[in-house]
Design a protein around this motif. Structure first.
Motif, PDB file in Angstrom:
ATOM      1  N   LEU A  52       0.937  -1.361  -0.076  1.00 43.81           N
ATOM      2  CA  LEU A  52       0.210   0.037   0.265  1.00 43.81           C
ATOM      3  C   LEU A  52       1.195   1.108  -0.258  1.00 43.81           C
ATOM      4  CD1 LEU A  52      -2.600  -0.662   2.451  1.00 43.81           C
ATOM      5  CD2 LEU A  52      -3.072  -0.681  -0.307  1.00 43.81           C
ATOM      6  N   LEU A  53       1.929   0.943   0.045  1.00 49.61           N
ATOM      7  CA  LEU A  53       3.080   2.262  -0.143  1.00 49.61           C
ATOM      8  C   LEU A  53       2.908   2.985  -1.247  1.00 49.61           C
ATOM      9  CD1 LEU A  53       6.058   1.196   2.151  1.00 49.61           C
ATOM     10  CD2 LEU A  53       4.356   2.779   2.876  1.00 49.61           C
ATOM     11  N   ASN A  54       3.830   3.984  -1.492  1.00 49.61           N
ATOM     12  CA  ASN A  54       3.767   4.430  -2.896  1.00 49.61           C
ATOM     13  C   ASN A  54       5.327   3.777  -2.864  1.00 49.61           C
ATOM     14  OD1 ASN A  54       4.303   5.697  -5.383  1.00 49.61           O
ATOM     15  ND2 ASN A  54       4.714   7.974  -4.481  1.00 49.61           N
ATOM     16  N   ALA A  58       1.504  -1.785 -10.764  1.00 46.83           N
ATOM     17  CA  ALA A  58       1.303  -2.340 -10.098  1.00 46.83           C
ATOM     18  C   ALA A  58       0.556  -1.268  -8.701  1.00 46.83           C
ATOM     19  CB  ALA A  58       2.024  -3.918  -9.853  1.00 46.83           C
ATOM     20  N   SER A  59       2.153  -0.810  -8.624  1.00 46.88           N
ATOM     21  CA  SER A  59       2.016   0.321  -7.112  1.00 46.88           C
ATOM     22  C   SER A  59       0.974   1.655  -8.019  1.00 46.88           C
ATOM     23  CB  SER A  59       3.608   0.150  -6.903  1.00 46.88           C
ATOM     24  OG  SER A  59       3.382   1.149  -5.786  1.00 46.88           O
ATOM     25  N   SER A  60      -0.222   1.233  -7.187  1.00 52.46           N
ATOM     26  CA  SER A  60      -1.055   1.922  -8.322  1.00 52.46           C
ATOM     27  C   SER A  60      -2.395   2.417  -7.538  1.00 52.46           C
ATOM     28  CB  SER A  60      -1.542   1.783 -10.290  1.00 52.46           C
ATOM     29  OG  SER A  60      -1.784   2.603 -10.691  1.00 52.46           O
ATOM     30  N   GLY A  61      -2.916   3.255  -7.678  1.00 52.57           N
ATOM     31  CA  GLY A  61      -4.257   3.571  -6.906  1.00 52.57           C
ATOM     32  C   GLY A  61      -4.183   4.131  -5.825  1.00 52.57           C
ATOM     33  N   TRP A  62      -5.287   3.628  -4.925  1.00 57.10           N
ATOM     34  CA  TRP A  62      -4.614   4.641  -3.380  1.00 57.10           C
ATOM     35  C   TRP A  62      -3.656   3.964  -2.729  1.00 57.10           C
ATOM     36  CZ3 TRP A  62      -7.405   8.921  -3.294  1.00 57.10           C
ATOM     37  CH2 TRP A  62      -8.567   9.379  -4.095  1.00 57.10           C
ATOM     38  N   LEU A  63      -2.407   4.569  -2.310  1.00 57.55           N
ATOM     39  CA  LEU A  63      -1.395   4.332  -1.904  1.00 57.55           C
ATOM     40  C   LEU A  63      -1.483   5.345  -0.906  1.00 57.55           C
ATOM     41  CD1 LEU A  63       0.140   3.297  -4.899  1.00 57.55           C
ATOM     42  CD2 LEU A  63      -0.495   1.923  -3.701  1.00 57.55           C
ATOM     43  N   ILE A  64      -0.373   4.618  -0.283  1.00 60.19           N
ATOM     44  CA  ILE A  64       0.411   6.399   1.176  1.00 60.19           C
ATOM     45  C   ILE A  64       1.107   7.051   0.415  1.00 60.19           C
ATOM     46  CG2 ILE A  64       1.478   5.904   3.121  1.00 60.19           C
ATOM     47  CD1 ILE A  64      -0.035   3.400   4.767  1.00 60.19           C
ATOM     48  N   TYR A  68       0.179  10.066  11.792  1.00 59.41           N
ATOM     49  CA  TYR A  68      -0.887   9.941  10.893  1.00 59.41           C
ATOM     50  C   TYR A  68      -0.405   9.830   9.390  1.00 59.41           C
ATOM     51  CZ  TYR A  68       0.310  14.333   8.551  1.00 59.41           C
ATOM     52  OH  TYR A  68       1.207  15.567   7.840  1.00 59.41           O
ATOM     53  N   PHE A  69      -1.098   9.560   8.554  1.00 57.71           N
ATOM     54  CA  PHE A  69      -0.353   9.525   7.464  1.00 57.71           C
ATOM     55  C   PHE A  69      -1.659   9.385   5.806  1.00 57.71           C
ATOM     56  CE2 PHE A  69      -3.376   5.735   5.743  1.00 57.71           C
ATOM     57  CZ  PHE A  69      -3.715   5.353   6.962  1.00 57.71           C
ATOM     58  N   THR A  70      -1.094  10.020   5.007  1.00 59.12           N
ATOM     59  CA  THR A  70      -2.000  10.504   3.732  1.00 59.12           C
ATOM     60  C   THR A  70      -1.924   9.476   2.633  1.00 59.12           C
ATOM     61  OG1 THR A  70       0.210  11.577   2.961  1.00 59.12           O
ATOM     62  CG2 THR A  70      -1.615  12.583   4.263  1.00 59.12           C
ATOM     63  N   VAL A  71      -2.667   9.292   1.889  1.00 61.53           N
ATOM     64  CA  VAL A  71      -3.718   8.547   0.972  1.00 61.53           C
ATOM     65  C   VAL A  71      -3.582   9.363  -0.286  1.00 61.53           C
ATOM     66  CG1 VAL A  71      -4.672   6.726  -0.025  1.00 61.53           C
ATOM     67  CG2 VAL A  71      -4.178   6.593   2.233  1.00 61.53           C
ATOM     68  N   GLU A  72      -3.119   9.777  -1.225  1.00 58.80           N
ATOM     69  CA  GLU A  72      -3.523   9.410  -2.553  1.00 58.80           C
ATOM     70  C   GLU A  72      -3.369   8.762  -4.055  1.00 58.80           C
ATOM     71  OE1 GLU A  72      -1.222  13.379  -3.292  1.00 58.80           O
ATOM     72  OE2 GLU A  72      -0.426  12.832  -1.295  1.00 58.80           O
ATOM     73  N   ASN A  73      -3.805   9.231  -5.162  1.00 54.78           N
ATOM     74  CA  ASN A  73      -4.467   8.496  -5.612  1.00 54.78           C
ATOM     75  C   ASN A  73      -3.231   8.441  -7.292  1.00 54.78           C
ATOM     76  OD1 ASN A  73      -6.121   6.431  -7.993  1.00 54.78           O
ATOM     77  ND2 ASN A  73      -7.028   7.626  -8.513  1.00 54.78           N
ATOM     78  N   TYR A  74      -2.758   7.468  -7.329  1.00 57.62           N
ATOM     79  CA  TYR A  74      -1.456   7.272  -8.300  1.00 57.62           C
ATOM     80  C   TYR A  74      -2.205   7.241  -9.552  1.00 57.62           C
ATOM     81  CZ  TYR A  74       1.061   9.529  -4.209  1.00 57.62           C
ATOM     82  OH  TYR A  74       1.601  10.218  -3.300  1.00 57.62           O
ATOM     83  N   VAL A  75      -1.874   7.516 -10.938  1.00 63.83           N
ATOM     84  CA  VAL A  75      -1.999   6.857 -12.395  1.00 63.83           C
ATOM     85  C   VAL A  75      -1.259   6.512 -12.569  1.00 63.83           C
ATOM     86  CG1 VAL A  75      -4.055   7.266 -13.904  1.00 63.83           C
ATOM     87  CG2 VAL A  75      -4.907   7.886 -12.135  1.00 63.83           C
TER      88      VAL A  75
END
Lengths: 271, 228
Positions: free
Chosen positions: A72-74, A242-248, A230-237
């Motif tokens: 789930l990490l970027n 595979a490391s794509s979508g909603w990631l930390i 705390y952590f943030t989650v962003e969408n990577y297109v």
């Protein structure tokens, strides 16, 4: 070490890359990608039936959950991957004796929606803070709870005349006329402690037809549920990665007091 | 020690990539089986919109049934879209109109919006569902193919309202679009990842003997998450 990481990052950049003798198809890449935030939450909690790994515990750390968390990490952000805080965070969350779950129904997570707008005909951006609200009796919804200051309220303080003088009360506050008629000096008549409520202002401007909405540009989620982090989650297109979508996208260590400060000063809402 | 942790983290990340062999591919083999043939689609009545249950508490509902129903809706929509967009001369304009009306019945209402994107532009635009479907029918290509696959359904339905009882979920799909011109033999192709809201609404119906709670699955707004 660095070469090893680079090899890994390179290996996940194409859908049909050969990794350890295994080809990953587009379909498999789709499954690996975190297309919905709900998928992210389920994987974070080690509760996604599609990502069930063999449960194994080492020093109290659930390795199956650890695998899910790493994914789930970027992974293209080497700064994040290399940061020792990332390792600490993952180990802390994956500790079997910690109830480190996140849920839609938690009250300590937020979404910041960066929106495209036009204000008085000019294009601009506005960041809205949203939060899930509700309960099992009435149902749930997202509500706007804050907005980033979107107007600079400048003031001209060039004259002793442009304020309500000490005895203005004796003349029936006659100079209030200037408050209502001189826009550029309005703040001279307002308390120095005054803090504008930008959400109220936004509601007013939208209703007055001064602001038009042109869609959401991107969303950042802030999760404060994990103790001392705390952590943030962003969408990577990233097509075929595979490391794509909603990631930390970031992880920070922070106590409750600092979290409250951050929520009030960065998300512009009450903690 | 610090470096050691980094190494462990990186090795772990590297190892995970080999796990794809164990990954379950959602909808990989189920999308074709539940979809009726094209002929059936045109005349099909969407009366099978409902799932009936004897008790009205979602916690005891067969969530799997709801998932299957949601998947059926998406499969139907996929087939209707294929019918609407096709340039096959055997599919008449009336049949396309019928497919539009059938597709609209899958949605909560005609005000639901569908986002549209293109590989040639960063712009994402949203249209009401009827406008979207009518645009599909009028595409200027001589042949069009639209296929949907890889359905992922969120398991966690969230209650939107208690009275009336309404739950919401989300489905992710991949749409492969291909439109070709016969004259120039050139084609436009894109792959679009979409998220579709599904609504599960409870309705009391009289079955001839007594009232029973029926859950209706409908499609809502559709967003584009990626186009390539």
């Amino acid at each position: 070490m660095r070469l090893f990481l680079i090899l890994f990052v390179l290996s996940i950049t194409h859908g049909y890359s050969q990794i350890s003798g295994i080809f990953i198809s587009d379909t498999a890449v789709f499954s690996l990608q975190s297309r919905q935030l709900t998928q992210f939450v389920n994987r974070f909690n080690n509760e996604d039936p599609q990502f069930k790994f063999e449960e194994k515990f080492v020093d109290g750390i659930n390795l199956a959950r650890k695998k899910n968390l790493v994914y789930l990490l970027n992974l293209q952000d080497t700064t994040l991957v290399y940061d020792s805080l990332t390792t600490q965070f993952i180990d802390f969350v994956a500790k079997s004796n910690n109830a480190n779950r996140i849920s839609y129904f938690d009250s300590t997570w937020y979404a910041v929606a960066n929106c495209n707008i036009t204000y008085n005909g000019k294009s601009g951006k506005i960041a809205l803070t949203l939060k899930p609200e509700g309960n099992n009796m009435v149902g749930y919804k997202w509500s706007i709870v804050g907005v980033e200051p979107f107007l600079s309220i400048d003031n001209i303080q060039d004259s002793i005349i442009n304020k309500l003088s000490p005895y203005n009360n004796e003349v029936n506050f006659i100079d209030l006329y200037h408050f209502f008629n001189e826009k550029e000096r309005q703040l001279n008549y307002i308390s120095d402690d005054f803090l504008p409520d930008y959400l109220t202002l936004l509601v007013y401007l939208v209703n007055a037809g001064n602001i038009e909405f042109h869609g959401v540009n991107n969303i950042i989620y802030y999760f404060f549920q994990i103790e001392n982090y705390y952590f943030t989650v962003e969408n990577y297109v990233r097509p075929n990665v595979a490391s794509s979508g909603w990631l930390i996208s970031s992880i920070k260590q922070m106590d409750d007091k600092s979290k409250g400060y951050l929520i009030e000063n960065t998300l512009f809402t009450k903690y | 020690m610090k470096n050691m942790k980094h190494i462990i983290l990186t090795i772990l990340a590297f190892c995970i990539i080999s796990l794809d062999a164990q990954v379950f591919i959602p909808g990989a083999d189920s999308t074709e089986t539940s979809v009726p043939s094209d002929d059936e689609i045109i005349t099909m009545n969407t009366g099978y919109d409902t799932l009936a249950f004897n008790k009205g508490v979602l916690e005891i509902l067969a969530i799997k049934d709801l998932e299957q129903e949601a998947q059926r809706k998406v499969d139907f929509l996929s087939k209707y879209i294929g019918q609407i967009a096709t340039k096959d001369v055997e599919v008449t304009r009336d049949q396309k109109r019928s497919a539009i009306n059938q597709a609209l019945k899958l949605f909560l209402d005609e005000n639901r919006e569908i986002q549209v994107s293109s590989v040639n532009s960063d712009k994402v635009e949203a249209y009401p569902v009827r406008t979207y479907l009518e645009h599909l029918m009028l595409l200027p290509y001589t042949s069009v193919s639209v296929k949907w696959s890889n359905v992922y359904i969120a398991k966690d339905l969230i209650m939107v309202s208690a009275n009336p009882l309404v739950y919401e979920g989300v489905i992710s799909v991949v749409q492969t679009f291909k439109g070709c011109y016969k004259e120039t033999q050139s084609c436009y192709q894109d792959v679009t990842y979409k998220n579709i809201i599904i609504r599960v609404e409870a309705e009391q119906v009289f079955n001839g003997e007594n009232e029973e709670l029926v859950f209706v699955v409908k499609l809502g707004n559709t967003s584009v998450t990626e186009t390539r």
